[in-house]
Design an enzyme around this catalytic site. Structure first.
Site, PDB file in Angstrom:
ATOM      1  CG  ASP A   1     -62.763 -67.634 -18.688  1.00  0.00           C
ATOM      2  OD1 ASP A   1     -63.175 -66.423 -19.261  1.00  0.00           O
ATOM      3  OD2 ASP A   1     -62.426 -67.561 -17.395  1.00  0.00           O
TER       4      ASP A   1
ATOM      5  CG  ASP B   1     -59.245 -66.149 -16.528  1.00  0.00           C
ATOM      6  OD1 ASP B   1     -59.956 -65.466 -16.067  1.00  0.00           O
ATOM      7  OD2 ASP B   1     -58.847 -67.052 -15.700  1.00  0.00           O
TER       8      ASP B   1
ATOM      9  CG  HIS C   1     -53.097 -63.161 -11.380  1.00  0.00           C
ATOM     10  ND1 HIS C   1     -53.977 -64.020 -10.590  1.00  0.00           N
ATOM     11  CD2 HIS C   1     -54.157 -62.087 -11.591  1.00  0.00           C
ATOM     12  CE1 HIS C   1     -55.274 -63.698 -10.393  1.00  0.00           C
ATOM     13  NE2 HIS C   1     -55.241 -62.431 -10.924  1.00  0.00           N
TER      14      HIS C   1
ATOM     15  CE  LYS D   1     -63.459 -64.495 -16.782  1.00  0.00           C
ATOM     16  NZ  LYS D   1     -62.652 -65.165 -15.869  1.00  0.00           N
TER      17      LYS D   1
ATOM     18  CB  CYS E   1     -64.852 -68.448 -14.773  1.00  0.00           C
ATOM     19  SG  CYS E   1     -63.063 -68.109 -14.297  1.00  0.00           S
TER      20      CYS E   1
END
Length: 234
Positions: free
Chosen positions: A12, A53, A59, A125, A176
């Site tokens: 990320d 991401d 979301h 992801k 993450c």
């Protein structure tokens, strides 16, 4: 160590996680790019992977998608349910964040400081609107669903290349990176987090706590000038 086939996971390194304009910027996030570039371009790995991401606008982790007063980014939590049919009664608290890394936006793009021409595979992801996904291997409930949450079954890709060890750097160490490393262990790999190659949302004590969690789960926290990295010299 026996069989040793290493892979690199760069987690990320995206605009929204870096100053000065990132919606969820990690302090000094861009500063680790030279270390990551050295790993990507000057070390010997069977495969070099970069995660991103890649969230939909609706979301579940975005504070703006929930009604007040329980919709304060960084402060509020909501109850999240397992999205798998038949498992909806499984719930977890989910911290709310500012809108970040929306699919296709500038904030979701890799920062230009990263030498992406040295990346073999990009994995997106966090694509399922109904569940958080910090780890590239599984969502918050441990589900692996390549059709909704993530666009690549990374475990299968790594196993297909006979990978035994996963080296991990990127952002953020306490979210993450940590979850990806712990899930790498669960997926059957040895996992190594490079301390100088990651930074945390909560620096200082946040990283110390994260290191304890990683080591408790069998993840090795190593240094960029250590023997584990030196032996990977191309």
């Amino acid at each position: 160590m026996g069989d040793f086939v290493p892979a690199l996971l760069v987690v990320d390194m995206q605009e929204d996680f870096c100053p000065p304009n990132g919606a969820l910027a990690v302090e000094n996030g861009r500063s680790i790019a030279p270390i990551i570039n050295d790993l990507l371009c000057n070390r010997r790995f069977a495969i070099r992977v970069a995660t991103q991401d890649w969230h939909p606008k609706d979301h579940i982790s975005f504070a703006v998608n929930h009604p007040p007063p329980n919709n304060l980014p960084f402060e509020s939590f909501i109850t999240m349910s397992n999205p798998v049919p038949g498992k909806e009664t499984q719930t977890k608290p989910q911290q709310l964040w500012p809108v970040h890394c929306v699919a296709g936006t500038e904030g979701a793009s890799m920062i230009p400081e990263i030498k992406t021409d040295c990346v073999d595979l990009f994995v997106k992801k966090g694509m399922d609107p109904g569940v958080e996904m910090y780890s590239v291997f599984a969502d918050a409930f441990g589900n692996v669903d390549s059709t909704k949450s993530v666009d690549t079954d990374l475990k299968a890709v790594l196993k297909g290349k006979n990978v035994t060890d996963v080296f991990i750097a990127g952002l953020a160490g306490d979210y993450c990176v940590k979850c990806t490393a712990i899930d790498a262990i669960k997926a059957g790999f040895r996992a190594w987090v490079i301390e100088e190659g990651t930074l945390c949302v909560v620096p200082g004590l946040g990283w110390e706590k994260t290191k304890e969690e990683l080591e408790e789960d069998g993840v090795h926290v190593i240094h960029v000038d250590g023997p584990e990295i030196d032996m990977l010299r191309a």
